[in-house]
Design an enzyme around this catalytic site. Structure first.
Site, PDB file in Angstrom:
ATOM      1  N   TYR A 169       0.828  -1.203   0.000  1.00 41.61           N
ATOM      2  CA  TYR A 169       0.000   0.000   0.000  1.00 41.61           C
ATOM      3  C   TYR A 169       0.861   1.251   0.000  1.00 41.61           C
ATOM      4  CZ  TYR A 169       0.814   1.028   4.987  1.00 41.61           C
ATOM      5  OH  TYR A 169       1.381   1.357   6.187  1.00 41.61           O
TER       6      TYR A 169
ATOM      7  N   LYS B 241       6.401  -1.809   1.896  1.00 42.51           N
ATOM      8  CA  LYS B 241       5.208  -1.228   2.530  1.00 42.51           C
ATOM      9  C   LYS B 241       4.069  -2.245   2.426  1.00 42.51           C
ATOM     10  CE  LYS B 241       3.086   3.325   3.203  1.00 42.51           C
ATOM     11  NZ  LYS B 241       3.189   3.321   4.657  1.00 42.51           N
TER      12      LYS B 241
ATOM     13  N   GLU C 118      11.688   2.557  14.283  1.00 42.78           N
ATOM     14  CA  GLU C 118      10.777   3.615  13.816  1.00 42.78           C
ATOM     15  C   GLU C 118       9.485   3.539  14.611  1.00 42.78           C
ATOM     16  OE1 GLU C 118       9.537   2.898   9.718  1.00 42.78           O
ATOM     17  OE2 GLU C 118       9.686   0.744  10.044  1.00 42.78           O
TER      18      GLU C 118
ATOM     19  N   LEU D 285      10.915   1.517   7.122  1.00 45.10           N
ATOM     20  CA  LEU D 285      10.311   2.003   5.891  1.00 45.10           C
ATOM     21  C   LEU D 285      10.887   3.399   5.646  1.00 45.10           C
ATOM     22  CD1 LEU D 285       7.949   1.382   3.791  1.00 45.10           C
ATOM     23  CD2 LEU D 285       6.768   3.198   5.029  1.00 45.10           C
TER      24      LEU D 285
END
Ligand code: PDD
Length: 293
Positions: free
Chosen positions: A33, A147, A180, A205
């Site tokens: 996505y 992703k 993250e 990411l």
């Protein structure tokens, strides 16, 4: 006014936007996505999102559902039909519909869904107010550069943050390094004044917002380090913030219930927020978008 979604070639009312029960996204999370920000009627980081989507699709050997040009026509059309001036576009591509079997089907047409949603316009005072974050173990897989729609660990982490009264959770790995946030990149200004965000690898990411902030910082002559930083460094940081297409540049003022610096947005964070907004308004997003892992 009813929302309109794009589902496999058709624009349909959101309330009647369905995919097949044997879509591999539904059964195996076999898909990817993207989330684009729409800022004052403009899609932010278009090239970056397209390049990162290409990276994710290639990593999973999923075909583009159509050429990039008609794809962007559909994305813009969903924005237009939903009258989104400020908000986001969600794009999901799965391997498609096939009889349930773990291996890839011999023949399968990838499935494309696009939705768009209005959100409040980017508002610097709100982003400057500061959020609480908690730190949690990173229990995700080893290809965080993709992703993937397989977001269960991220959902568990976000829920844990909410239950703790926090906005986001920063995940740390077995070396006690922050990787993250559950849906954002993590940044600190260390006690010594060094601006740091984790370097790009399979461990994070690479955010489009992250890239835009790095470019804006470089253009302004600011120095920064792309390197791993520890949970300890985060706890001792002078400043902290998160970046994402939905949070832009958002100040972090508490980590694990302790204030960051003086408990208010730091000088560097405030400067980077200004630089980021000016940069995307001038350039439309990051210019260099070729490194994803
Ligand atoms: N998330 N890291 C993770 C795990 C993310 O899910 C996101 C974005 C980012 C920041 O990427 P970008 O700057 O390109 O938005 C980093 C989106 C917003 C989401 O899942 O809704």
């Amino acid at each position: 006014m009813s929302r309109i979604a794009y589902v496999n070639g058709q624009y349909v009312p959101h309330s009647r936007a369905f995919v097949h029960i044997e879509d591999r996204g539904y059964q195996f999370a076999d898909g990817v996505y993207e989330v684009f920000a729409v800022h004052h009627g403009r899609l932010i980081g278009q090239q970056g999102h397209l390049d990162r989507l290409a990276h994710s699709l290639a990593a999973l050997q999923i075909d583009w559902p159509m050429g990039k040009r008609p794809f962007m026509v559909a994305v813009n059309e969903v924005v237009r039909r939903n009258h989104v001036t400020n908000g986001l576009v969600y794009i999901q591509i799965t391997r498609g519909v096939a009889r349930r079997d773990h291996g890839f089907p011999a023949q399968c047409e990838s499935a494309l869904v696009i939705t768009a949603r209005k959100m409040p316009a980017l508002h610097k005072p709100t982003l400057s107010k500061g959020i609480n974050i908690i730190t949690i173990p990173d229990i995700r897989w080893k290809r965080k550069d993709i992703k993937s729609i397989s977001l269960l660990p991220n959902c568990l982490g976000k829920q844990q943050a909410r239950e703790a009264g926090a906005f986001e959770a920063w995940m740390y790995n077995e070396q006690d390094e922050i990787t993250e946030g559950t849906s954002s990149n993590a940044w600190i200004v260390t006690a010594d004044g060094e601006l740091v965000t984790r370097d790009v690898s399979h461990s994070i990411l690479n955010g489009i917002t992250r890239l835009a902030v790095l470019e804006a910082a470089a253009a302004a002559g600011l120095t920064f380090s792309e390197r791993a930083f520890s949970r300890q460094e985060a706890a001792e940081a002078k400043e902290a913030f998160i970046t994402s297409s939905t949070s832009h540049v958002k100040a972090v003022t508490r980590i694990d219930d302790a204030p960051v610096g003086n408990g208010h947005i730091g000088e560097m964070t405030a400067r980077l927020l200004d630089l980021y907004v000016a940069y995307i308004e001038e350039k439309g997003g990051p210019v260099k978008t070729d490194r994803w892992s």
